[in-house]
Design a protein around this motif. Structure first.
Motif, PDB file in Angstrom:
ATOM      1  N   ALA A   3       0.468  18.806   6.503  1.00  0.00           N
ATOM      2  CA  ALA A   3      -0.096  17.505   7.804  1.00  0.00           C
ATOM      3  C   ALA A   3       1.081  16.548   8.091  1.00  0.00           C
ATOM      4  O   ALA A   3       2.039  16.904   7.077  1.00  0.00           O
ATOM      5  N   VAL A   4       2.076  16.528   8.956  1.00  0.00           N
ATOM      6  CA  VAL A   4       2.808  15.488   9.609  1.00  0.00           C
ATOM      7  C   VAL A   4       1.993  14.399   8.939  1.00  0.00           C
ATOM      8  O   VAL A   4       1.484  13.810   9.135  1.00  0.00           O
ATOM      9  N   PRO A   5       3.066  13.743   8.241  1.00  0.00           N
ATOM     10  CA  PRO A   5       3.228  12.544   7.896  1.00  0.00           C
ATOM     11  C   PRO A   5       2.500  11.254   8.004  1.00  0.00           C
ATOM     12  O   PRO A   5       3.141  11.284   9.256  1.00  0.00           O
ATOM     13  N   GLY A   6       1.061  10.374   8.220  1.00  0.00           N
ATOM     14  CA  GLY A   6       0.783   9.678   9.070  1.00  0.00           C
ATOM     15  C   GLY A   6      -0.094  10.394  10.306  1.00  0.00           C
ATOM     16  O   GLY A   6      -0.111   9.431  10.876  1.00  0.00           O
ATOM     17  N   THR A   7      -0.619  11.504  10.415  1.00  0.00           N
ATOM     18  CA  THR A   7      -1.379  12.012  11.461  1.00  0.00           C
ATOM     19  C   THR A   7      -2.295  11.842  10.830  1.00  0.00           C
ATOM     20  O   THR A   7      -3.191  11.093   9.602  1.00  0.00           O
ATOM     21  N   ILE A   8      -3.547  11.407  11.856  1.00  0.00           N
ATOM     22  CA  ILE A   8      -4.725  10.665  12.024  1.00  0.00           C
ATOM     23  C   ILE A   8      -4.915  11.370  12.959  1.00  0.00           C
ATOM     24  O   ILE A   8      -4.877  12.061  13.768  1.00  0.00           O
ATOM     25  N   ARG A   9      -6.389  12.240  12.270  1.00  0.00           N
ATOM     26  CA  ARG A   9      -7.218  12.958  12.847  1.00  0.00           C
ATOM     27  C   ARG A   9      -8.802  12.278  12.638  1.00  0.00           C
ATOM     28  O   ARG A   9      -8.992  11.599  11.862  1.00  0.00           O
ATOM     29  N   PRO A  10     -10.199  12.692  13.531  1.00  0.00           N
ATOM     30  CA  PRO A  10     -11.058  12.520  13.162  1.00  0.00           C
ATOM     31  C   PRO A  10     -11.477  12.824  12.039  1.00  0.00           C
ATOM     32  O   PRO A  10     -10.951  14.064  11.452  1.00  0.00           O
ATOM     33  N   PHE A  11     -12.669  12.285  10.908  1.00  0.00           N
ATOM     34  CA  PHE A  11     -13.613  12.606   9.690  1.00  0.00           C
ATOM     35  C   PHE A  11     -13.919  13.639  10.050  1.00  0.00           C
ATOM     36  O   PHE A  11     -14.443  14.995  11.380  1.00  0.00           O
ATOM     37  N   HIS A  12     -13.216  15.004   8.286  1.00  0.00           N
ATOM     38  CA  HIS A  12     -14.240  15.666   8.306  1.00  0.00           C
ATOM     39  C   HIS A  12     -15.275  16.131   6.797  1.00  0.00           C
ATOM     40  O   HIS A  12     -14.493  15.329   6.818  1.00  0.00           O
ATOM     41  N   PRO A  13     -16.420  16.444   7.319  1.00  0.00           N
ATOM     42  CA  PRO A  13     -16.952  16.423   6.093  1.00  0.00           C
ATOM     43  C   PRO A  13     -16.133  16.880   4.762  1.00  0.00           C
ATOM     44  O   PRO A  13     -16.223  15.591   3.133  1.00  0.00           O
ATOM     45  N   SER A  14     -15.356  17.042   4.489  1.00  0.00           N
ATOM     46  CA  SER A  14     -14.456  17.990   3.087  1.00  0.00           C
ATOM     47  C   SER A  14     -13.623  16.918   2.934  1.00  0.00           C
ATOM     48  O   SER A  14     -13.417  16.295   1.749  1.00  0.00           O
ATOM     49  N   ASP A  15     -13.672  15.547   4.071  1.00  0.00           N
ATOM     50  CA  ASP A  15     -12.959  14.641   3.700  1.00  0.00           C
ATOM     51  C   ASP A  15     -13.781  13.577   2.675  1.00  0.00           C
ATOM     52  O   ASP A  15     -12.765  11.964   2.153  1.00  0.00           O
ATOM     53  N   LEU A  16     -14.600  13.495   2.425  1.00  0.00           N
ATOM     54  CA  LEU A  16     -15.825  12.522   2.053  1.00  0.00           C
ATOM     55  C   LEU A  16     -14.948  12.196   0.581  1.00  0.00           C
ATOM     56  O   LEU A  16     -14.203  10.873   0.093  1.00  0.00           O
ATOM     57  N   PRO A  17     -14.964  13.202   0.201  1.00  0.00           N
ATOM     58  CA  PRO A  17     -14.559  12.391  -1.879  1.00  0.00           C
ATOM     59  C   PRO A  17     -13.140  12.528  -1.777  1.00  0.00           C
ATOM     60  O   PRO A  17     -13.253  10.464  -2.234  1.00  0.00           O
ATOM     61  N   ALA A  18     -12.425  11.988  -0.725  1.00  0.00           N
ATOM     62  CA  ALA A  18     -11.254  11.521  -0.386  1.00  0.00           C
ATOM     63  C   ALA A  18     -11.591  10.017  -0.102  1.00  0.00           C
ATOM     64  O   ALA A  18     -10.564   9.543  -0.600  1.00  0.00           O
ATOM     65  N   LEU A  19     -12.283   9.913   0.774  1.00  0.00           N
ATOM     66  CA  LEU A  19     -12.622   8.543   0.813  1.00  0.00           C
ATOM     67  C   LEU A  19     -13.618   7.668  -0.042  1.00  0.00           C
ATOM     68  O   LEU A  19     -12.451   6.349   0.018  1.00  0.00           O
ATOM     69  N   TYR A  20     -13.808   7.993  -1.082  1.00  0.00           N
ATOM     70  CA  TYR A  20     -14.658   7.507  -2.072  1.00  0.00           C
ATOM     71  C   TYR A  20     -13.212   7.027  -3.102  1.00  0.00           C
ATOM     72  O   TYR A  20     -13.411   5.796  -3.383  1.00  0.00           O
ATOM     73  N   ARG A  21     -12.219   7.815  -3.392  1.00  0.00           N
ATOM     74  CA  ARG A  21     -11.265   8.061  -3.818  1.00  0.00           C
ATOM     75  C   ARG A  21     -10.456   6.597  -3.799  1.00  0.00           C
ATOM     76  O   ARG A  21     -10.410   5.442  -4.190  1.00  0.00           O
ATOM     77  N   ILE A  22     -10.421   6.893  -2.504  1.00  0.00           N
ATOM     78  CA  ILE A  22      -9.467   6.076  -1.446  1.00  0.00           C
ATOM     79  C   ILE A  22      -9.943   4.388  -1.498  1.00  0.00           C
ATOM     80  O   ILE A  22      -9.891   3.012  -1.746  1.00  0.00           O
ATOM     81  N   CYS A  23     -11.160   4.494  -1.374  1.00  0.00           N
ATOM     82  CA  CYS A  23     -12.244   3.221  -1.464  1.00  0.00           C
ATOM     83  C   CYS A  23     -11.671   2.245  -2.985  1.00  0.00           C
ATOM     84  O   CYS A  23     -11.460   1.158  -3.427  1.00  0.00           O
TER      85      CYS A  23
END
Length: 204
Positions: A3-23
Motif C-alpha cells: 500500500a502507498v503510505p497513508g492510504t485510506i480505504r473502507p474497512f475489510h473484515p480482515s482488519d478487525l484484529p489490527a483495529l483491536y491492536r491499535i485500540c
C-alpha cells in the motif's frame, strides 16, 4: 502490491484484529495501554469492534506498507446503535466476562468489564443535532501527517450522504493532543464531565 503510505480505504473484515491492536496501543489517553489490561481485547470489545460489525460502511482504515496504522469507526445513529449493543453485542460478552473485583495490582480489566455489564448510554440531548458518534486512533508512526483530518473528512462525507446533521465524541481531558486536533478539524466543546469532554461537529 504494498500500500502507498497513508492510504485510506473502507474497512475489510480482515482488519478487525489490527483495529483491536491499535485500540490497545493508543488506549491510555493516546498512549499504549498494554500494561493496564491482562486481556488485550477488552478495549477493542468496547471501543472498536462493535462499530464495523454493526455498520462496516462507517469504518475507514489507514494503511502503510506494514499494514493498518489507524482507523475511524462510527455509527450514524447512536440511539439505534445502543439498542443493537444490548441486543447483539453485550449478551455474549457479559457471559464471557463475569463481573469481577479489583485485583489491586494496577490492572483495569475489571473497570471495562463493569462497563460491559452496565453500559453508560449517551446524552440523549445530543441526538437531534448530533446523532452520530465516532472513535479515531492512529499509531505514532502515522501521526502528524494529516491522516487524522483525512479520516474525519472521509467519515463526514459518508455521514452527509446519509443526511446525518452532526456527530459527537468523548475525549479524555488528559489527551490534550487529541483535543487540539479535534478543535483544528472543526469540533467544538459541548460539555465537560469528570471523565473528560464531549465535542460536537456540525455536518450541515
Amino acid at each position: 502490491m504494498p500500500a502507498v503510505p497513508g492510504t485510506i480505504r473502507p474497512f475489510h473484515p480482515s482488519d478487525l484484529p489490527a483495529l483491536y491492536r491499535i485500540c490497545l496501543l493508543t488506549g491510555e489517553a493516546g498512549n499504549d495501554a498494554s500494561a493496564l489490561y491482562r486481556d488485550p481485547d477488552l478495549l477493542g470489545h468496547l471501543y472498536a469492534g462493535p462499530y464495523p460489525v454493526a455498520d462496516p460502511g462507517l469504518t475507514f482504515v489507514v494503511v502503510d506498507d506494514l499494514g493498518p496504522v489507524g482507523y475511524i469507526v462510527a455509527t450514524a445513529d447512536t440511539h439505534r446503535f445502543e439498542q443493537w449493543l444490548e441486543r447483539e453485542w453485550w449478551p455474549t460478552l457479559r457471559a464471557r466476562y463475569p463481573v469481577r473485583e479489583d485485583p489491586r495490582d494496577g490492572t483495569e480489566d475489571h473497570v471495562l468489564v463493569a462497563r460491559i455489564h452496565e453500559w453508560a448510554t449517551a446524552d440523549d440531548t445530543l441526538f437531534d443535532g448530533f446523532p452520530a458518534h465516532m472513535h479515531i486512533d492512529l499509531l505514532p508512526r502515522a501521526q502528524g501527517q494529516g491522516l487524522g483530518r483525512r479520516l474525519v473528512e472521509s467519515l463526514a462525507a459518508a455521514l452527509r450522504e446519509r443526511g446525518i446533521p452532526g456527530l459527537h465524541l468523548g475525549v479524555d481531558s488528559r489527551n490534550e493532543g487529541a483535543i487540539a486536533f479535534y478543535t483544528r478539524v472543526g469540533f467544538t466543546e459541548a460539555a465537560r464531565h469528570e471523565w473528560g469532554r464531549t465535542l460536537t461537529l456540525d455536518l450541515t
